[in-house]
Motif scaffolding. Structure first.
Motif, mmCIF file in Angstrom:
data_model
loop_
_atom_site.group_PDB
_atom_site.id
_atom_site.type_symbol
_atom_site.label_atom_id
_atom_site.label_comp_id
_atom_site.label_asym_id
_atom_site.label_seq_id
_atom_site.Cartn_x
_atom_site.Cartn_y
_atom_site.Cartn_z
ATOM 1 N N ILE A 90 -25.098 9.717 10.400
ATOM 2 C CA ILE A 90 -25.640 9.826 9.047
ATOM 3 C C ILE A 90 -25.845 11.309 8.743
ATOM 4 C CG2 ILE A 90 -27.553 9.279 7.493
ATOM 5 C CD1 ILE A 90 -26.070 6.804 8.221
ATOM 6 N N PRO A 91 -25.236 11.835 7.684
ATOM 7 C CA PRO A 91 -25.437 13.253 7.354
ATOM 8 C C PRO A 91 -26.820 13.507 6.766
ATOM 9 C CG PRO A 91 -24.117 12.195 5.669
ATOM 10 C CD PRO A 91 -24.324 11.163 6.750
ATOM 11 N N ASN A 92 -27.148 14.778 6.634
ATOM 12 C CA ASN A 92 -28.399 15.223 5.993
ATOM 13 C C ASN A 92 -29.649 14.789 6.745
ATOM 14 O OD1 ASN A 92 -26.834 16.320 3.812
ATOM 15 N ND2 ASN A 92 -26.656 14.238 2.986
ATOM 16 N N ALA A 93 -29.578 14.821 8.072
ATOM 17 C CA ALA A 93 -30.767 14.535 8.884
ATOM 18 C C ALA A 93 -31.802 15.642 8.654
ATOM 19 C CB ALA A 93 -30.390 14.463 10.360
ATOM 20 N N PRO A 94 -33.067 15.379 8.937
ATOM 21 C CA PRO A 94 -34.120 16.389 8.738
ATOM 22 C C PRO A 94 -33.817 17.694 9.464
ATOM 23 C CG PRO A 94 -35.092 14.245 9.213
ATOM 24 C CD PRO A 94 -33.614 14.094 9.438
ATOM 25 N N SER A 95 -34.030 18.821 8.773
ATOM 26 C CA SER A 95 -33.826 20.142 9.374
ATOM 27 C C SER A 95 -34.996 20.470 10.293
ATOM 28 C CB SER A 95 -33.709 21.205 8.280
ATOM 29 O OG SER A 95 -32.566 20.956 7.475
#
Length: 284
Positions: free
Chosen positions: A112-117
């Motif tokens: 899943i893209p855009n995981a927490p930075s």
């Protein structure tokens, strides 16, 4: 993302989520098909299938079973699972044959893209009292010439101690055991998580039917997924496994390589483990 509300992860729910995620990814890409390339690949694929039918004298009864099964794969949303388990490892092998840096392997259907930075030293999002052996996964990202890659991104995701992935099984927080870590100025990262467990791919759908009919097992060894990237360098997608773990030698997805096996050592009070693994990225 497909809402999974049943009390147990099912092939249909997991497959639907994987299919939806792939469609979202595909819509963001604009790769044009080359007609000559399509003609070559599809013609050779069909020729290979024709040869199998002739050599094994496939009957109409067997052909009808195949048609029924192919329809069921689509209805279960399991094409991403089927392709990623049985074909992707060869695509990855061909695509990355010329790399000089770290070894890659399959992405699988659960990215899943855009995981927490997260910062260079970080703990992955997890539940209070998350089950599993605490694990410190650390290392450095460099270029093939040895230059540390400041601010390199280490995306990481893995199953929990029950073998389930967040967003593909019920009852898990959205970003459980997923994160995008930014390495420090020396390319160093330290990620606190828990060691994942081996798991079976879903067996209550069409892929499970195939596994049962062929007398195969459905197990993947415990592994950590990673995507490592830095400006001016090629992204590497890989999985890391655990020495001595179940099914490291007979992974259903055929994705294990010797270079990808970790050997964690005891840490702290002896109830935790730690391991160092460095990534070397090829220039773009």
């Amino acid at each position: 993302m497909t809402d999974i509300t049943t009390e147990q992860a099912t092939a249909a729910a997991s497959g639907a989520a994987a299919t939806e995620q792939f469609r979202t990814k595909r819509r963001s890409e604009t790769t044009a098909a080359d007609a000559a390339r399509v003609d070559t690949l599809v013609s050779e694929l069909l020729t290979a299938a024709h040869d199998i039918i002739r050599r094994h004298k496939v009957t109409y009864a067997e052909y009808d079973v195949l048609k029924s099964w192919l329809i069921q794969v689509g209805e279960d949303g399991e094409w991403p699972l089927f392709l990623d388990v049985w074909l992707e490892h060869v695509v990855e092998e061909v695509a990355n044959a010329e790399r000089e840096g770290s070894k890659g392997t399959i992405e699988g259907p659960y990215y899943i893209p855009n995981a927490p930075s997260l910062a260079a030293e970080a703990t992955l999002p997890m539940r209070d009292g998350e089950a599993g052996t605490p694990l410190l996964f650390q290392g450095q990202v460099t270029s093939v010439d040895g230059t540390p890659l400041s601010g390199a991104t280490v995306e990481i995701w893995h199953a929990d101690d029950d073998g389930y992935y967040s967003q593909f099984a019920p009852g898990l927080p959205e970003w459980n055991l997923r994160g995008a870590v930014s390495a420090d100025e020396q390319g160093i990262f330290r990620i606190h998580t828990v060691q994942p467990a081996p798991y079976q791919i879903p067996t209550d759908g069409a892929c499970g039917t195939l596994i049962s009919a062929a007398g195969w097992h459905a197990w993947r060894p415990a592994h950590i997924h990673l995507k490592v990237s830095a400006p001016g360098h090629q992204l590497i997608t890989t999985q890391l496994y655990f020495k001595g773990g179940s099914h490291v030698t007979d992974d259903i997805a055929s994705a294990v390589k010797p270079e990808l096996i970790l050997d964690p050592s005891p840490a702290g009070d002896g109830k935790s483990r730690e391991v160092t693994y460095d990534f070397v990225l090829d220039k773009a």
